[in-house]
Every structure is written in C-alpha cells, then in structure tokens.
Design a protein around this motif. Structure first.
Motif, PDB file in Angstrom:
ATOM      1  N   GLY A 355       0.726  -1.293   0.226  1.00  0.00           N
ATOM      2  CA  GLY A 355      -0.068   0.005  -0.221  1.00  0.00           C
ATOM      3  C   GLY A 355       0.794   1.194   0.126  1.00  0.00           C
ATOM      4  N   GLY A 356       2.321   0.942   0.065  1.00  0.00           N
ATOM      5  CA  GLY A 356       2.974   2.358  -0.066  1.00  0.00           C
ATOM      6  C   GLY A 356       3.701   2.505   1.344  1.00  0.00           C
ATOM      7  N   VAL A 357       4.534   3.512   1.266  1.00  0.00           N
ATOM      8  CA  VAL A 357       5.365   3.971   2.266  1.00  0.00           C
ATOM      9  C   VAL A 357       4.755   4.817   3.372  1.00  0.00           C
ATOM     10  CG1 VAL A 357       7.482   4.005   1.174  1.00  0.00           C
ATOM     11  CG2 VAL A 357       6.234   6.107   1.246  1.00  0.00           C
ATOM     12  N   HIS A 358       5.098   4.892   4.377  1.00  0.00           N
ATOM     13  CA  HIS A 358       4.568   5.605   5.527  1.00  0.00           C
ATOM     14  C   HIS A 358       5.306   6.731   6.287  1.00  0.00           C
ATOM     15  CE1 HIS A 358       2.861   1.618   5.639  1.00  0.00           C
ATOM     16  NE2 HIS A 358       1.791   2.155   5.918  1.00  0.00           N
ATOM     17  N   ASN A 359       5.134   7.978   5.626  1.00  0.00           N
ATOM     18  CA  ASN A 359       5.582   9.198   6.199  1.00  0.00           C
ATOM     19  C   ASN A 359       7.354   8.984   6.027  1.00  0.00           C
ATOM     20  OD1 ASN A 359       3.215  10.085   7.110  1.00  0.00           O
ATOM     21  ND2 ASN A 359       3.492   9.059   9.033  1.00  0.00           N
ATOM     22  N   LEU A 360       7.740   9.624   4.986  1.00  0.00           N
ATOM     23  CA  LEU A 360       9.251   9.693   4.775  1.00  0.00           C
ATOM     24  C   LEU A 360       9.853  11.337   5.156  1.00  0.00           C
ATOM     25  CD1 LEU A 360       9.802   8.165   1.317  1.00  0.00           C
ATOM     26  CD2 LEU A 360       9.767   7.191   3.668  1.00  0.00           C
ATOM     27  N   GLU A 361      10.968  11.209   5.922  1.00  0.00           N
ATOM     28  CA  GLU A 361      11.652  12.467   6.182  1.00  0.00           C
ATOM     29  C   GLU A 361      12.967  12.332   5.689  1.00  0.00           C
ATOM     30  OE1 GLU A 361      11.391  12.955  10.582  1.00  0.00           O
ATOM     31  OE2 GLU A 361       9.335  13.711  10.311  1.00  0.00           O
ATOM     32  N   ILE A 362      13.332  13.550   5.037  1.00  0.00           N
ATOM     33  CA  ILE A 362      14.673  13.704   4.362  1.00  0.00           C
ATOM     34  C   ILE A 362      15.649  14.365   5.127  1.00  0.00           C
ATOM     35  CG2 ILE A 362      15.922  14.500   2.348  1.00  0.00           C
ATOM     36  CD1 ILE A 362      12.539  12.907   2.168  1.00  0.00           C
ATOM     37  N   ALA A 363      16.597  14.307   5.958  1.00  0.00           N
ATOM     38  CA  ALA A 363      17.343  15.036   6.747  1.00  0.00           C
ATOM     39  C   ALA A 363      17.898  16.307   5.885  1.00  0.00           C
ATOM     40  CB  ALA A 363      18.301  14.094   7.438  1.00  0.00           C
ATOM     41  N   PRO A 364      17.925  17.430   6.398  1.00  0.00           N
ATOM     42  CA  PRO A 364      18.499  18.387   5.837  1.00  0.00           C
ATOM     43  C   PRO A 364      19.995  18.786   6.255  1.00  0.00           C
ATOM     44  CG  PRO A 364      17.053  19.216   7.744  1.00  0.00           C
ATOM     45  CD  PRO A 364      16.928  18.014   7.718  1.00  0.00           C
ATOM     46  N   ASN A 365      20.744  19.393   5.531  1.00  0.00           N
ATOM     47  CA  ASN A 365      22.139  19.764   5.685  1.00  0.00           C
ATOM     48  C   ASN A 365      22.562  21.151   5.660  1.00  0.00           C
ATOM     49  OD1 ASN A 365      21.994  19.918   3.135  1.00  0.00           O
ATOM     50  ND2 ASN A 365      24.313  19.046   2.977  1.00  0.00           N
ATOM     51  N   THR A 366      21.600  21.925   5.200  1.00  0.00           N
ATOM     52  CA  THR A 366      21.675  23.388   5.062  1.00  0.00           C
ATOM     53  C   THR A 366      20.618  24.229   5.553  1.00  0.00           C
ATOM     54  OG1 THR A 366      22.508  25.154   3.748  1.00  0.00           O
ATOM     55  CG2 THR A 366      20.838  23.455   2.826  1.00  0.00           C
ATOM     56  N   GLY A 367      20.602  25.600   5.269  1.00  0.00           N
ATOM     57  CA  GLY A 367      19.497  26.448   5.857  1.00  0.00           C
ATOM     58  C   GLY A 367      18.302  26.279   5.029  1.00  0.00           C
ATOM     59  N   ASP A 368      17.519  27.423   4.793  1.00  0.00           N
ATOM     60  CA  ASP A 368      16.345  27.594   4.057  1.00  0.00           C
ATOM     61  C   ASP A 368      16.430  27.968   2.852  1.00  0.00           C
ATOM     62  OD1 ASP A 368      16.856  30.242   4.095  1.00  0.00           O
ATOM     63  OD2 ASP A 368      15.206  30.842   5.357  1.00  0.00           O
ATOM     64  N   LEU A 369      15.391  27.968   1.966  1.00  0.00           N
ATOM     65  CA  LEU A 369      15.409  28.018   0.682  1.00  0.00           C
ATOM     66  C   LEU A 369      16.348  29.407   0.150  1.00  0.00           C
ATOM     67  CD1 LEU A 369      14.633  27.264  -2.263  1.00  0.00           C
ATOM     68  CD2 LEU A 369      12.776  28.912  -1.854  1.00  0.00           C
ATOM     69  N   GLU A 370      16.244  30.478   0.953  1.00  0.00           N
ATOM     70  CA  GLU A 370      17.032  31.804   0.550  1.00  0.00           C
ATOM     71  C   GLU A 370      18.306  31.614   0.977  1.00  0.00           C
ATOM     72  OE1 GLU A 370      17.145  36.363   2.331  1.00  0.00           O
ATOM     73  OE2 GLU A 370      15.515  35.080   3.248  1.00  0.00           O
ATOM     74  N   ALA A 371      18.785  30.963   1.809  1.00  0.00           N
ATOM     75  CA  ALA A 371      20.197  30.553   2.053  1.00  0.00           C
ATOM     76  C   ALA A 371      20.718  29.670   1.039  1.00  0.00           C
ATOM     77  CB  ALA A 371      20.214  29.710   3.297  1.00  0.00           C
ATOM     78  N   MET A 372      19.984  28.729   0.400  1.00  0.00           N
ATOM     79  CA  MET A 372      20.343  28.019  -0.645  1.00  0.00           C
ATOM     80  C   MET A 372      20.569  28.705  -1.877  1.00  0.00           C
ATOM     81  SD  MET A 372      17.887  24.518   0.329  1.00  0.00           S
ATOM     82  CE  MET A 372      18.911  23.278  -0.778  1.00  0.00           C
ATOM     83  N   VAL A 373      19.566  29.535  -2.317  1.00  0.00           N
ATOM     84  CA  VAL A 373      19.715  30.315  -3.318  1.00  0.00           C
ATOM     85  C   VAL A 373      20.894  31.271  -3.252  1.00  0.00           C
ATOM     86  CG1 VAL A 373      18.971  32.456  -4.644  1.00  0.00           C
ATOM     87  CG2 VAL A 373      17.323  30.576  -3.909  1.00  0.00           C
ATOM     88  N   ARG A 374      21.454  31.706  -2.091  1.00  0.00           N
ATOM     89  CA  ARG A 374      22.727  32.466  -1.932  1.00  0.00           C
ATOM     90  C   ARG A 374      23.825  31.629  -2.181  1.00  0.00           C
ATOM     91  NH1 ARG A 374      20.205  34.756   2.634  1.00  0.00           N
ATOM     92  NH2 ARG A 374      21.330  33.228   3.869  1.00  0.00           N
ATOM     93  N   GLY A 375      23.756  30.477  -1.741  1.00  0.00           N
ATOM     94  CA  GLY A 375      24.712  29.637  -1.834  1.00  0.00           C
ATOM     95  C   GLY A 375      24.975  28.950  -3.045  1.00  0.00           C
ATOM     96  N   MET A 376      23.960  28.923  -4.012  1.00  0.00           N
ATOM     97  CA  MET A 376      24.152  28.396  -5.182  1.00  0.00           C
ATOM     98  C   MET A 376      24.736  29.330  -6.098  1.00  0.00           C
ATOM     99  SD  MET A 376      20.654  27.057  -7.853  1.00  0.00           S
ATOM    100  CE  MET A 376      20.088  28.434  -7.635  1.00  0.00           C
ATOM    101  N   GLY A 377      24.702  30.581  -5.993  1.00  0.00           N
ATOM    102  CA  GLY A 377      25.321  31.716  -6.925  1.00  0.00           C
ATOM    103  C   GLY A 377      25.030  31.628  -8.143  1.00  0.00           C
ATOM    104  N   ARG A 378      24.966  30.780  -9.252  1.00  0.00           N
ATOM    105  CA  ARG A 378      24.349  30.873 -10.476  1.00  0.00           C
ATOM    106  C   ARG A 378      23.929  29.628 -10.540  1.00  0.00           C
ATOM    107  NH1 ARG A 378      26.610  30.780 -16.206  1.00  0.00           N
ATOM    108  NH2 ARG A 378      25.255  32.594 -17.324  1.00  0.00           N
ATOM    109  N   GLY A 379      22.324  29.669 -11.360  1.00  0.00           N
ATOM    110  CA  GLY A 379      21.835  28.495 -11.646  1.00  0.00           C
ATOM    111  C   GLY A 379      20.326  28.731 -11.748  1.00  0.00           C
TER     112      GLY A 379
END
Length: 460
Positions: A355-379
């Motif tokens: 019947g499927g999986v039961h609640n998956l959680e993927i562990a983060p290793n950085t900050g929020d979306l704004e921080a990720m955009v800053r860290g990406m630089g160009r893309g």
C-alpha cells in the motif's frame, strides 16, 4: 452550477460505523471459509466528503459525497480471486464471495500469492486496539460556509493587484474515511482519518503574456490549514512573480528544486526500489541495496508512527506491522519497498509497505530556501515541472520546467519553456544540499534539494 445544501455530518458516529464494518468483515470471512477458501482477506471502507469550487466570484460546483466499498480476496492454495461490491444486501455479498471463488478456481497457480505470513501481523495493545495517530479531525463544514470560504480565498488573490486578470478558481474540500482490513489469520485492523484542503489558482497578465500559478493548504485537522485569504494572496504573489520571463543560455548549471517539487525526486527513487519494478526488472536500481546512491550525509527515514502524519499507521495494507526504519542511511540504500507478493517474487521478506510508504523524512544539511539560493550562486530554481520524461529502466530524466534564474546568489527573473535533463543515478549522487524549508503538505517531507549540475536547455 450544482448546489446541494449538505455537509459532512456533525456527530461522530465513527466508533459505531467501524464496529459495523468489523462485524461485516468477519461475516464475509466466514462465508469465504464455508466456500472452501484456504485463505481470505476483506477490506471494508466508508467515505464522506464535501467539495466546493468557485471561479470569478461565482459558485461552480458544490458536491456532497458518500461512498463505500467492500473488496473480497480468496485463495485456494496459490490460486487467487478478487471481487468487490458497494451493495450490502446479503444476496450481493454472497454473490461477491461466489465471484471471487469462481475467479480463483480458474486462475493459474502463483507460488508468490497468499496472505502475508501470520507471524508478521501487527498486534493490538492490551485494550485490543491499535494506536491512533491523531488523524481523526472531522470538519462539520456546511456547504454555505464552504462556499464563503472559497470565495474569500479567491477574492483575496484577485483583489490585491490589478494585474490578476483571471482565475482558475478556488476550492475547499473536506473528507473523512473509515476502513477495516481483516484476514483469515485472525487479524482485524480498523482505522479512521480526515483530510481537508483549501486551494486557489490565479492568472496574471493578459494575452500571450499570461502566467498561471497557485497555492494550497492541506491538513488532517481544519485548524492546521493556512487562512483562506493568505492562500489567495500567496497564489497571486506566485502568479505575478512569473510575469515577463526571459530566456537563459543552454548549458550545465546547478538546479535547485523547490521543496514541493523536490519530493518528486524522492518519488522516482521509491518507484525504482518498489517490489513490482524490481521483480519485473524494470528499474535502474536493481541489486542496489547496500550500495551508495547519495552523498554520505544524506538519509531518508520512514516514520509510520508520526502524530498527524498523512500516512501514519501501525499496520500496512496486508496487516503487517509497520516499523520505523531507514531507507537511505549515510547515502547507502538500506532496503527496498516491498509487500508480501513482491517480496516472495524476489526471495525476500515484506518490509511492511503493502500500500505504500508511511511518512518519509529527508534530513536537511543546510538552511532555508533563501540561504540555498545565496549558496548556489548561479543556476536555476525550479518551481514547476511538466511532462513525464523519466525512464524507469535507465534512470534517464528529461522534463519541462519553469522557475527563476539566479545570478550572484539572487533571483534575477522568471524563466519558462525550458527543459532540464540528466540521469537519476547521477542526480542522486550529485545532490549537494537539502534545505530546512520542509513542505509538510505530503507524507514525503523534504526541503528544497540542490543538484550540483544538470543540462538545462534554455530558450535563447
């Protein structure tokens, strides 16, 4: 326009209804045994709901629903037959059992068929019941109130900016579900849950320059929904942000999948490690358990006992006890996702995922979306995916996309009509970051995911 002045009932009759469904399941199992079945299983369900749709300030539909279903599966040795009905009259129930038995008698033997092993069944507590996970919050929402809520949601989005010229509408939905699964091992499991949502989709601009986007909120308890006006305003902001897209050059760039889009990557992983794909040898991840697929900091954990989780349960669709465990740990694939049938086909044991999986959680290793955009630089920041260009056998990935171009760690302008391409195995290994901006509107809980490099076919 269709208007029904009805609502999900106010009274909580779920205990009595679950008891009635349980009694029905036992009567059907007894009929299966009397018909000579060596094993049998029965699923009984009842659903009730209210759905409202409005557009441009007018009511389009109001629908009150009530559904029920009875499914019977019998086994004569390793021959299987199934039949279903929504009619609870004795004659119909007898005919359903007879039909299932007739199908089984004319079906070829399949050594992998049969109930899950009896010793794997979940066991109730000392009170004879399985735990609940705070998933039952029925909403006594009248049709008129639901219409008002949907209209307020759409109006908040349409009235905030003159560039919002049109609407795909707003919706409000509430439902409650009762279910009982029982089998001839003596297992009986009863569950109840509720689901509620409010959503809005708006169109900004005009002519060939129109752009569409939206927002929605979904929860098990109505008090957990975002305010309707806030949903409308966010839908407007998202549509307006997409106006005046510009071309970008074709090349290989970092690609940042926004959280609600990122969970599609996890979905491709689940498809590749599911039992049906594996025993049909239609997966690019054959024989991958124990091998690294992701960076060594990456993990995915299944949490079936999460309170108010969208897929929390003490047992799976076959009555097998669920358990908290890792699917990916330190980047290494720990196990497949199996029910009993696929497990037998592979010479393995069920993982409690029928019947499927039961609640998956993927562990983060950085900050929020704004921080990720800053860290990406160009893309490229991807906020929408289109098409079905994923080859499950090879892992080749190619999909239409829209989103925003990022330079010097800042969003510069919207883009659309582009294609992103790669190979899922390489994309998994190339994940550089998972954000803390977790999208909680799904049983797959992940933040935004940054893939280090993909081919982007631009529009220049």
């Amino acid at each position: 326009m269709s208007v029904l002045h009805a609502a999900v009932p106010h009274e909580d009759d779920s205990p009595a209804r679950l008891e009635a469904l349980t009694g029905l399941s036992q009567r059907l199992l007894a009929r299966c045994r009397a018909a000579g079945a060596s094993q049998a299983e029965v699923s009984c369900s009842e659903d009730a709901g209210l759905n409202v749709n409005v557009r441009m300030g007018e009511v389009e539909t109001v629908e009150s629903t009530r559904d029920r279903g009875i499914a019977v599966t019998v086994y004569f040795g390793t021959r299987k037959g199934s039949a279903s009905t929504a009619d609870l009259r004795d004659a119909s129930l007898d005919a359903t059992v007879d039909q299932a038995c007739a199908i089984a008698r004319f079906t070829e033997d399949d050594p992998a068929s049969g109930l899950a092993d009896a010793d794997l069944m979940a066991r109730p507590g000392a009170d004879g019941r399985f735990p609940e996970f705070d998933s039952w919050h029925p909403w006594a929402l009248e049709a008129d109130a639901a219409v008002d809520l949907a209209l307020a949601c759409e109006a908040a989005g349409r009235d905030g900016d003159a560039r919002i010229r049109n609407s795909d509408g707003a919706s409000v939905s509430t439902s409650r579900s009762l279910g009982v699964y029982a089998n001839s091992h003596g297992f009986v499991g009863a569950e109840r849950s509720s689901h509620h949502s409010v959503g809005c989709a708006l169109i900004a601009g005009e002519g060939d320059a129109m752009q569409r986007d939206g927002w929605y909120s979904i929860a098990l308890a109505p008090g957990d929904l975002e305010p309707a006006q806030a949903i409308g305003r966010r839908a407007a902001q998202r549509a307006l942000a997409r106006l005046e897209p510009r071309p970008i050059p074709t090349g290989r760039y970092p690609v940042l999948f926004q959280a609600e889009i990122a969970r599609s990557l996890v979905g491709h992983l689940l498809g590749a490690i599911s039992g049906s794909a594996l025993y049909r040898r239609a997966s690019f991840l054959l024989d991958s358990v124990g091998h690294p697929l992701f960076p060594d900091w990456f993990s995915i954990r299944e949490r079936p006992f999460l309170m108010r989780g969208f897929q929390s349960s003490a047992f799976d669709a076959e009555g097998v006890a669920t358990r908290e465990s890792s699917i990916v740990e330190a980047g290494v694939l720990q196990r497949y996702v199996l029910g009993s049938y696929s497990a037998r086909k592979l010479g393995l044991q069920t993982t409690g995922n029928a019947g499927g999986v039961h609640n998956l959680e993927i562990a983060p290793n950085t900050g929020d979306l704004e921080a990720m955009v800053r860290g990406m630089g160009r893309g490229l920041l991807v906020t929408e995916l289109m098409g079905q260009g994923v080859n499950a056998v090879t892992g080749d990935y190619s999909r239409g996309a829209a989103g925003f171009w990022v330079e010097n760690g800042e969003i510069q302008h919207p883009v659309d009509g582009i294609t992103i391409a790669g190979n899922l195995r390489q994309m998994f290994a190339g994940i550089e970051a998972v954000g803390t901006d977790v999208d909680t509107r799904s049983h797959v809980r992940t933040g935004s995911i940054l893939v280090g490099a993909m081919t982007v076919a631009g529009t220049d």
